[in-house]
Design an enzyme around this catalytic site. Sequence first.
Site, PDB file in Angstrom:
ATOM      1  N   CYS A  86     -13.584   4.248  -6.152  1.00  0.00           N
ATOM      2  CA  CYS A  86     -13.264   3.472  -5.804  1.00  0.00           C
ATOM      3  C   CYS A  86     -13.850   3.126  -3.996  1.00  0.00           C
ATOM      4  O   CYS A  86     -13.886   4.139  -3.528  1.00  0.00           O
ATOM      5  CB  CYS A  86     -11.905   3.825  -5.544  1.00  0.00           C
ATOM      6  SG  CYS A  86     -11.277   1.699  -4.971  1.00  0.00           S
TER       7      CYS A  86
ATOM      8  N   CYS B 131     -10.339   3.445  -2.227  1.00  0.00           N
ATOM      9  CA  CYS B 131      -9.102   4.768  -1.242  1.00  0.00           C
ATOM     10  C   CYS B 131      -9.893   5.798  -1.579  1.00  0.00           C
ATOM     11  O   CYS B 131      -9.809   6.942  -1.624  1.00  0.00           O
ATOM     12  CB  CYS B 131      -8.042   5.073  -2.277  1.00  0.00           C
ATOM     13  SG  CYS B 131      -8.615   4.813  -4.181  1.00  0.00           S
TER      14      CYS B 131
ATOM     15  N   CYS C 211      -7.706   0.405  -9.928  1.00  0.00           N
ATOM     16  CA  CYS C 211      -7.609   1.845  -9.205  1.00  0.00           C
ATOM     17  C   CYS C 211      -6.431   2.634  -9.774  1.00  0.00           C
ATOM     18  O   CYS C 211      -5.484   1.665  -9.041  1.00  0.00           O
ATOM     19  CB  CYS C 211      -8.242   1.868  -8.368  1.00  0.00           C
ATOM     20  SG  CYS C 211      -8.338   3.510  -6.883  1.00  0.00           S
TER      21      CYS C 211
ATOM     22  N   CYS D  94      -5.133   3.225  -5.707  1.00  0.00           N
ATOM     23  CA  CYS D  94      -4.801   1.906  -4.834  1.00  0.00           C
ATOM     24  C   CYS D  94      -4.141   0.649  -5.851  1.00  0.00           C
ATOM     25  O   CYS D  94      -3.687   0.040  -5.046  1.00  0.00           O
ATOM     26  CB  CYS D  94      -5.562   2.359  -3.839  1.00  0.00           C
ATOM     27  SG  CYS D  94      -7.016   1.872  -4.490  1.00  0.00           S
TER      28      CYS D  94
ATOM     29  N   CYS E   7     -16.223  -2.707 -17.541  1.00  0.00           N
ATOM     30  CA  CYS E   7     -17.483  -4.644 -17.160  1.00  0.00           C
ATOM     31  C   CYS E   7     -16.571  -4.060 -15.702  1.00  0.00           C
ATOM     32  O   CYS E   7     -15.496  -4.342 -15.310  1.00  0.00           O
ATOM     33  CB  CYS E   7     -16.597  -5.130 -18.025  1.00  0.00           C
ATOM     34  SG  CYS E   7     -18.285  -6.780 -16.874  1.00  0.00           S
TER      35      CYS E   7
END
Length: 138
Positions: A52, A55, A101, A104, A126
């Site tokens: 991510c 984070c 995510c 976060c 996607c």
Amino acid sequence: MSEQSTYKVTKSDEEWRSALSPAEYAVLREAATERPFTGEYNDTETEGVYSCRACGAELFRSTTKFHSHCGWPSFYAPSTDDNVELIQDTSMGMVRTEVRCANCGSHLGHVFEGEGYPTPTDQRYCINSVSLKLAPTE
């Protein structure tokens, strides 16, 4: 599918804005979508781990990335199911499954099923390139 009320990483809007570029903020925090075929990782074949961008939590591995020709990086599975959160998305007059995510709460993209891709899961995560950061395998 559920929406978590708390995440391990939490920041104020101001903190997210200062930590992310305007494009990153728009996608990760406001659920925007980058234009197809423009993302950094759309055609990347580099081996490694995708995390991510907000984070740093691990999300996907290159071993599950495939060419879907849809304009965004596609994966058939997250590195572990606990790394992503799936939420029903009824925006834009359709029902889809949003991918966030789990660490976060940042928007990553959407997951689609039953499209006939020759993958082990018949799923296509996607994902917006701008929401990812690739750490190549050495």
